[in-house]
Design a protein around this motif. Structure first.
Motif, short mmCIF file in Angstrom:
data_model
loop_
_atom_site.label_atom_id
_atom_site.label_comp_id
_atom_site.label_asym_id
_atom_site.label_seq_id
_atom_site.Cartn_x
_atom_site.Cartn_y
_atom_site.Cartn_z
N LYS A 1 11.05 -4.44 5.78
CA LYS A 1 10.16 -3.91 4.76
C LYS A 1 10.95 -3.22 3.65
O LYS A 1 10.66 -3.39 2.46
N GLN A 2 11.96 -2.44 4.03
CA GLN A 2 12.76 -1.75 3.03
C GLN A 2 13.50 -2.73 2.12
O GLN A 2 13.59 -2.54 0.90
N LEU B 1 1.98 -8.42 8.79
CA LEU B 1 2.42 -7.07 8.48
C LEU B 1 3.94 -7.04 8.58
O LEU B 1 4.51 -7.34 9.63
N VAL B 2 4.60 -6.71 7.48
CA VAL B 2 6.06 -6.70 7.44
C VAL B 2 6.56 -5.36 7.92
O VAL B 2 6.23 -4.31 7.35
N ILE C 1 0.86 -1.18 0.00
CA ILE C 1 0.00 0.00 0.00
C ILE C 1 0.90 1.23 0.00
O ILE C 1 1.54 1.55 1.01
N ALA C 2 0.98 1.90 -1.14
CA ALA C 2 1.87 3.07 -1.25
C ALA C 2 1.30 4.27 -0.52
O ALA C 2 2.02 5.01 0.15
N ASP D 1 2.21 3.25 2.90
CA ASP D 1 3.54 2.65 2.98
C ASP D 1 3.53 1.42 3.89
O ASP D 1 4.34 1.30 4.80
N SER D 2 2.58 0.52 3.64
CA SER D 2 2.46 -0.71 4.41
C SER D 2 2.67 -1.90 3.50
O SER D 2 2.36 -1.86 2.31
N LEU D 3 3.18 -2.99 4.08
CA LEU D 3 3.47 -4.18 3.31
C LEU D 3 2.92 -5.40 4.03
O LEU D 3 3.22 -5.63 5.20
#
Length: 271
Positions: A110-111, A104-105, A32-33, A51-53
């Motif tokens: 995440k990066q 949720l990463v 999710i950008a 900004d979620s992964l």
């Protein structure tokens, strides 16, 4: 770009993916950008911003909610593409223990994952040789990153006998599927009965050991046919450890329900 009728991998916008039907045992990575979303953990709704992964394996409908204004991408991998990656099943069990199909990463993993997803996107858009092999290797790296970040939380279940057996079987399968195609071969190496191995794999992964073997061989045959079009059936049969092409042809038809020659013709028409 890859043709998606026969390729077990795709990239879609969040909106397009939300409208598409979910496949059984599918793995999805949702980025999710911007916008927002939420996911359920132990029956508690946890909200997230942009900004979620998320990492989801065999996701349950409704476990992740994404707002209508959200933008981003969904990377989807079918069971056929991921079934021989052992850690995928471990992460799935981790989610099950926490009553959620979504993980949720978090940072800094995440990066790292986002950088690899960019490389996957570049391969997906390319026409380069071996791109599916490379995408699969990138996915293995992503799963290892996520698994390593959750190591402490996994200790309660990762050392269990059943989980260990599944991991060992899938590792053996990935290494020796061209030589070993019977459950008895793997059962002997793991010092268990074939029935016990089949039952354990069925309990944890949803399919038996024999089905894992068939799917591994067939998925590799399809990948070989897809991006190495100049390989003859005889060469593909040899690569996969079959004595002759007639044996391979019969195996492919029995396991997939399709004639291999006709399957290659379908690919040629879509190219």
């Amino acid at each position: 770009m890859l043709q998606m009728n026969n390729v077990p991998f795709r990239i879609q916008s969040i909106r397009s993916a939300s409208a598409a039907p979910q496949k059984d045992h599918e793995l999805r990575i949702i980025y999710i950008a911007n916008g927002g979303g939420a996911y359920y953990e132990q029956n508690r709704l946890v909200k997230t911003g942009g900004d979620s992964l998320f990492f989801l394996h065999n996701p349950t409908p409704g476990r992740v909610e994404i707002s209508e204004e959200s933008q981003g991408q969904v990377y989807s991998f079918t069971h056929e593409f991921i079934q021989h990656i052992p850690l995928v099943h471990e992460l799935s069990m981790f989610g099950a223990e926490h009553m959620s199909s979504a993980i949720l990463v978090g940072s800094p993993v995440k990066q790292e994952v986002e950088l690899i997803l960019q490389k996957i996107s570049a391969e997906y858009e390319s026409e380069r040789h071996y791109r599916l092999d490379i995408i699969r290797d990138y996915l293995k790296i992503i799963v290892r990153h996520i698994s390593r970040s959750m190591h402490q939380q996994q200790q309660s279940w990762s050392a269990s006998r059943k989980t260990g057996m599944v991991r060992q079987f899938l590792q053996l399968l990935d290494q020796q599927y061209t030589a070993l195609k019977k459950v008895t071969h793997y059962a002997e190496k793991l010092h268990v009965t074939s029935n016990h191995l089949n039952t354990t794999l069925k309990d944890i992964t949803g399919i038996t050991a024999s089905e894992h073997i068939r799917r591994r061989v067939i998925s590799e045959a399809k990948l070989l046919a897809l991006h190495r079009e100049n390989y003859s059936m005889k060469e593909i049969a040899y690569h996969l450890g079959f004595e002759d092409k007639s044996h391979f042809s019969k195996y492919f038809k029995n396991a997939s329900g399709k004639n291999f020659t006709n399957y290659k013709k379908e690919l040629a028409m879509e190219a």
